[in-house]
Each structure stands twice: as structure tokens, then as C-alpha cells.
Design a protein around this motif. Structure first.
Motif, PDB file in Angstrom:
ATOM      1  N   GLY A 276       0.844  -1.342   0.027  1.00  0.00           N
ATOM      2  CA  GLY A 276      -0.039  -0.084  -0.012  1.00  0.00           C
ATOM      3  C   GLY A 276       0.955   1.218  -0.117  1.00  0.00           C
ATOM      4  N   GLU A 277       0.293   2.413   0.211  1.00  0.00           N
ATOM      5  CA  GLU A 277       0.886   3.765   0.281  1.00  0.00           C
ATOM      6  C   GLU A 277       2.128   3.635   1.228  1.00  0.00           C
ATOM      7  N   GLU A 278       1.809   2.891   2.443  1.00  0.00           N
ATOM      8  CA  GLU A 278       2.872   3.067   3.399  1.00  0.00           C
ATOM      9  C   GLU A 278       4.481   2.409   2.924  1.00  0.00           C
ATOM     10  N   TYR A 279       4.328   1.605   1.750  1.00  0.00           N
ATOM     11  CA  TYR A 279       5.622   1.057   1.610  1.00  0.00           C
ATOM     12  C   TYR A 279       6.418   1.623   0.462  1.00  0.00           C
ATOM     13  N   PRO A 280       7.724   1.597   0.186  1.00  0.00           N
ATOM     14  CA  PRO A 280       8.510   2.421  -0.926  1.00  0.00           C
ATOM     15  C   PRO A 280       7.948   1.908  -2.254  1.00  0.00           C
ATOM     16  N   ILE A 281       8.433   2.655  -3.122  1.00  0.00           N
ATOM     17  CA  ILE A 281       7.836   2.555  -4.506  1.00  0.00           C
ATOM     18  C   ILE A 281       9.320   1.535  -4.916  1.00  0.00           C
ATOM     19  N   LEU A 282       8.896   0.223  -5.647  1.00  0.00           N
ATOM     20  CA  LEU A 282      10.058  -0.513  -6.043  1.00  0.00           C
ATOM     21  C   LEU A 282      10.322  -0.165  -7.459  1.00  0.00           C
ATOM     22  N   LEU A 283      11.549  -0.003  -7.913  1.00  0.00           N
ATOM     23  CA  LEU A 283      11.989   0.558  -8.965  1.00  0.00           C
ATOM     24  C   LEU A 283      13.280  -0.453  -9.311  1.00  0.00           C
ATOM     25  N   CYS A 284      13.134  -0.817 -10.547  1.00  0.00           N
ATOM     26  CA  CYS A 284      14.350  -1.394 -11.230  1.00  0.00           C
ATOM     27  C   CYS A 284      14.959  -1.191 -12.524  1.00  0.00           C
TER      28      CYS A 284
END
Length: 620
Positions: free
Chosen positions: A135-143
């Protein structure tokens, strides 16, 4: 900056320097008001700290005042077990803060067998694997990285993927994020906006359907504003693009404990097995003067004692003699060693041999790739045995006593004669040493390294099946039996590992479940022989309702929809199909300097002014 609760753990692990941070050159900022990025490398500290891409992107992001980029590496299993047992979440080295507090976790994916380490690091950080569960509370995962040219096997884990070169793309993404956050947008709204940026792929905005036989029926965006294709990003002005002259100096010895000088990007040759030669097009170079300036500044700022030149084909760099002369004019007196990567044989000139005789002594590396001329032509290597022997003769006469030769086994159209040819060619290299005026009192060492062919996306061989495990091991034994000289050292890549590499290289989105299964069975650090377990991997794929043979060994029809077809690298699919046909007919394609073969790159990137892609389109 490490958490206090870690201090009593460090004496219990191998190489505690991996986990303490505080290295010379690290960037420390206040987190207040800044976008926080943890650059995550899914392998050990020593591997990650040697990666040039990480140095570049760490540097370019920290050039932005509003961004603070930190580093995190996969902890070795001894440390991972302690973190898990003590309930200490995985953290970034600069601040010691847990990964869960960051805005972005940015993973670089360099090799297929590191995928389980992404799950390992997320597990240690207490972050759900699948994007749908965050959800909003977690970091955005980028690769990003070369593996994202087929992002589908890990598509369910990441929120957004960077396709292509990141020096300009990632700062653009950070500016968009800041703007969206100031407007109060949600994560999903930001991702929708990010999908409009060139070079960014948001997997959750696309839907895949499958045919009854497991092949892809359709791949399409869910919304009309989401692009149907994702075009890779390239840096057009490579001469002046960002290069990190101020780098973090490792606190312990890394794999490449030296300055890495990126000479050029792209390759003018079209080896049909080589993914990098296709996805890194077009060719762009830095001038000798610019490279000399970057090298001097980096050595001054880091204290390294060696400069390693990085290039897909360094002997094709058009200012190579001048660059060597400039570097040698000061490096020798400053006790700085210079080293070259593996070279194509056909352009290895005598003048270069004379120059590198002043460089660090050691073995020279060449890549014939195949043991016979017929197979070298089919893979479009474009070099001859005469080229190799001429280059080796110059190397031996200049005092070299060791050479390394790279080959592949399992190439499409390969026969047993081609395999035996590797042993015979290596034997002729040994014989040449004793026929050449060489360093007296020294014997020769010819080291041959043989990897297994893995069909990779965006190559003419992407449709070809990999040899079965049994066939690959048979060929490895056949080669061993035909090596008769004690001067030849033979090493090979584990065929079982290569099989799983092929599964991931050509896989689709359904493999995310197989990756979760593999990690649940204990798989991590799979690129390390001591941790790779083939039986666990086969079980993981099977338990996901999938077949390894389907991905690795199957000959794919040329008209089948491929998992990565939605990505545009500039090279046309028709060009790749034509190259596949020419391979089976034994026909060569000239290099880009000799003649444009209309691969499509100069149509796609005509504005970049690349070295061998003129703005005038050449059709043939």
C-alpha cells in the motif's frame, strides 16, 4: 551510521566491513524534505561496489540537492540469518535507516540468477514481495539494468521499471515524483503519470492473456493513455554525460578494486548471440581528451592505483592509440596500472600491442567464441584463425606468456566438429608460442573458458532453443577429452545454472510464482556455485505449473508473440529475423563502420549523432 544494535553482531560474521558504511566518498545528507532512494544491489558488497552502473546512478542522483541516494547490498547468509534472528530490518549503509522508510528502493538487475536475492532483501526488510500487496505506506520498487529488457519474470514484484540508460531518465522520474507528491497524488496516480515518461514501464498497467498451449495470446495496456510500447532511453550526448569522478572507495577489497573508465557504449559488430551488442546500440564514444581528464580526476579523488577500460569492443574505439598515449604520459610515472578488457582479434593492431606492453603485465583476453571458422561465420563473429594467430604472435613476441580465450558451447547449428575445434585451436595457440620469439625460460599458459549458450531477448538467436542439460554436459566432456596439452587450462560454466538462466531470460509473467517458490525453498545467491541448487529450481518451476523445457529448450516460431515484444530498443524485429535466417545460411553481416545494414537504430535515434549511425537513413 550503523544502528547500535548491530555492533554486537559484527564480530560474528565474515567480512564485517560489508555492513558498516562510513567509506571515503560516501554521500551523507539530511533526509528532511528530500526524496530518499536506496540503491539496492542484489549481490554481495564486493560485487556491487565494483559495478560501474551503480557508481554512475548513485552519483547522478546525489547531484540533485532534493534527492538523497544511499546504498544497500544483499547481506551474506551469515549476516542475513543474524538480522532475521534479531528482528533487525535490512538497512542502508549511509544512514543506517531501514529500507522501509525510503521513498524508492531501486534495484539493478544485472544477471538472471540474482532474482531471488531481490526477494531475500525484501524479506529482510519486511516488505511484501508483490506490488499488489504494498500500500501507500511502502516504498516504490524500481528496477533497471540489462535484465529489464525482458522484465516479465519479475513483473509482479516491481512498481516501475527503467528500460535503457538511466543517467537522464532517473532524475526525470525523481522530479516527476516530487511534483506528484506536492500535488497530493497517490502512489497509483504517480505510477500512471510515470508510464507517460519515455523509458519507464509500469507492469500493473498492462494485462497478459495466454493461449491454451502456454504461449502469449495478447499483451496490452489497460488504459488508453498508457503506451502500447515502451521505448528504451539512451544518453545522446555521451561525451558530456555524467561520469562519477568522486566515487565511494570500498572499505574492504572489492572484485574490481580500481577505477573503471567507460570508453564507449554500443558495438559496431552484430554477433548473433550477443544481447549487449543489440540493446546498447547505437555506438557512442567519448573523446581521448575527455577520457584522460576523467581518469586523472577519478584517480586523484579515490586513490586507486589501476585504471580498467570498459567497452564492449575496445579495439574498435576510434581514438584508442591517442587515448593510450595520453594515459601512459602520466600513469607510469604515478605508478598507475592500465588494463584492457577482452578484445576482438581482427582489430588488434601491432601499434596497440606496443603500447600495452607498457601497461600492467598479465594475460591478454580474446574471444574467438567458436572453434571453427564455419561456426564463427554463422554467429557473425567476423574473425578468422589467421586474425587470432597474428594477434597472439604479436602478444607472445612482446613478452606475454599467458592468454585467455573465451568460447561458447551449445550455439545454434553447432556440431561435434565445432566442439573439437576449440581444443584444436587452443593447441595451435600453444604451438605458436614456441614457434615465436618469446620470453626465454618461461612456458605458456592458454586458459580457455567455455560458457553455455543462453538464448537472450533482442538477439537473432532469441528464437533458438538451448541444448538440453544432457547435451551440454556431453559437449563439455567431449571438449575435455580432446584437450591433450598440459599448457591448456579448461574451465566451464555449470550447465544446470545456464539452463535456469535461459528459463528466466525467455520467461513470462507466470514465472514470478516460480521465483517465490524458489526463495521459499531456500534459494538465494544463485550465481554462486555453493548456493545454487538445481533440484530446488526445477521443483519451484514445476510447482508453479510450468515447464523449464518450455522456456529454455523450445524452438520458438518466428511469428510467436514474445514476452518482451512491447519494448522498443530501436533494432527492428524484422532485422533480427533476417539475421537468424542468415545464421542458418552461414552468411555474414558487415559491421556498422563498413556499411549500414538498416537494423533500425538510426531511424529510432537519428537525432543522437552516434558514431556509426549517420542521420541519413540507409536502406538495403
Amino acid at each position: 551510521m550503523i544502528p547500535k544494535k548491530l555492533e554486537n553482531l559484527l564480530d560474528k560474521v565474515e567480512k564485517p566491513g560489508r555492513y558498516i558504511g562510513g567509506e571515503y566518498g560516501e554521500v551523507v545528507k539530511s533526509p528532511v524534505g528530500r526524496t530518499r532512494v536506496a540503491f539496492c544491489f542484489p549481490d554481495s558488497y564486493e560485487i556491487g561496489m565494483s559495478n560501474l552502473g551503480m557508481k554512475i546512478l548513485y552519483g547522478v542522483l546525489n547531484e540533485m540537492d532534493e534527492v538523497w541516494c544511499e546504498r544497500c547490498f544483499a547481506p551474506w547468509p551469515d549476516m542475513g540469518e543474524l538480522l532475521k534472528a534479531r528482528n533487525i530490518p535490512l538497512y542502508a549503509l549511509e544512514s543506517g535507516d531501514s529500507l522501509g522508510v525510503f521513498d524508492f528502493l531501486a534495484f539493478t538487475l544485472q544477471y538472471e540468477m540474482c532474482y531471488t536475492n531481490v526477494l531475500y532483501m525484501l524479506d529482510l526488510a519486511g516488505i511484501p514481495f508483490r506490488s499488489a500487496d504494498r500500500g501507500e505506506e511502502y516504498p516504490i520498487l524500481l528496477c533497471g539494468g540489462p535484465c529489464t529488457y525482458n522484465p516479465e519474470p519479475f513483473a509482479d514484484f516491481f512498481d516501475i521499471m527503467s528500460i535503457g540508460e538511466g543517467e537522464e531518465a532517473l532524475p526525470e522520474l525523481m522530479r516527476l515524483y516530487r511534483s506528484c507528491r506536492e500535488k497530493g497524488m497517490t502512489k497509483s496516480e504517480f505510477l500512471r503519470e510515470a508510464s507517460h515518461l519515455e523509458g519507464f514501464y509500469v507492469p500493473s498497467l498492462y494485462e497478459v492473456t495466454y493461449n491454451a498451449d502456454g504461449t502469449i495470446a495478447d499483451f496490452a495496456p489497460k488504459y488508453p493513455d498508457v503506451p502500447k510500447t515502451v521505448r528504451k532511453r539512451i544518453v545522446s550526448d555521451f561525451e558530456h554525460s555524467f561520469y562519477p569522478t568522486r566515487q565511494v572507495v570500498p572499505s574492504i577489497e572489492s572484485v574490481h578494486d580500481r577505477t573503471i573508465l567507460e570508453i564507449n557504449r554500443g558495438c559496431i559488430h552484430g554477433c548473433r548471440f550477443c544481447q549487449a551488442g543489440m540493446i546498447c546500440r547505437p555506438v557512442r564514444e567519448r573523446s581521448a581528451g575527455r577520457l584522460n581528464e576523467l581518469a586523472r580526476d577519478t584517480i586523484k579523488n579515490t586513490g586507486f592505483s589501476e585504471i580498467s577500460m570498459c567497452s564492449l569492443s575496445i579495439s574498435d574505439y576510434t581514438e584508442l592509440p591517442e587515448m593510450c598515449d595520453r594515459l601512459l604520459s602520466w600513469s607510469k610515472s604515478d605508478n598507475i596500472n592500465l588494463s584492457l578488457p577482452s578484445m576482438r582479434i581482427d582489430t588488434f593492431a601491432k601499434q596497440l600491442t606496443e603500447r600495452i606492453s607498457s601497461m600492467k603485465r598479465g594475460s591478454l583476453t580474446f574471444a574467438p567464441e567458436a572453434g571453427t571458422q564455419a561456426l564463427r561465420d554463422r554467429i557473425n563473429k567476423g574473425v578468422t584463425e589467421e586474425n587470432l594467430m597474428e594477434s597472439l604472435s604479436w602478444a607472445f613476441s612482446s613478452g606475454r606468456t599467458a592468454v585467455k580465450l573465451y568460447f561458447m558451447s551449445g550455439l545454434p547449428t553447432e556440431t561435434d566438429e565445432d566442439i573439437v575445434g576449440i581444443a584444436e585451436l587452443s593447441g595451435r595457440a600453444v604451438d605458436l608460442y614456441y614457434k615465436t620469439e618469446h620470453q626465454k625460460g618461461h612456458s605458456v599458459s592458454v586458459n580457455i573458458s567455455v560458457s553455455c549458450f543462453v538464448p537472450k531477448p533482442f538477439t537473432p538467436f532469441q528464437w533458438e532453443g538451448q541444448n538440453s542439460f544432457a547435451e551440454l554436459t556431453r559437449k563439455q566432456e567431449l571438449l575435455r577429452e580432446n584437450i591433450h596439452s598440459k599448457k591448456i587450462r579448461y574451465s566451464w560454466h555449470e550447465a544446470k545454472c545456464s539452463r535456469m538462466e535461459a528459463v528466466m531470460a525467455r520467461g513470462d509473467r507466470r514465472l514470478s510464482k516460480a521465483l517465490e517458490n524458489a526463495y521459499a525453498l531456500g534459494q538465494k545467491f544463485d550465481s554462486w556455485d555453493e548456493f545454487f541448487n538445481y533440484e530446488n529450481w526445477e521443483k519451484a518451476v514445476s510447482d508453479a505449473g510450468l515447464s523449464s523445457d518450455f522456456y529454455a529448450n523450445r524452438l520458438i516460431p518466428l511469428d510467436e508473440k514474445l514476452p518482451w515484444d512491447f519494448i522498443d530498443i530501436g533494432v527492428s524485429k524484422e532485422f533480427l529475423k533476417n539475421e537468424n535466417r542468415k545464421a542458418h545460411e552461414g552468411l555474414l553481416t558487415p559491421d556498422c563502420e563498413s556499411r549500414c545494414s538498416a537494423c533500425g537504430v538510426n531511424k529510432a535515434f537519428a537525432e543522437c549523432g552516434a558514431k556509426f549511425c549517420p542521420k541519413k537513413i540507409v536502406d538495403n
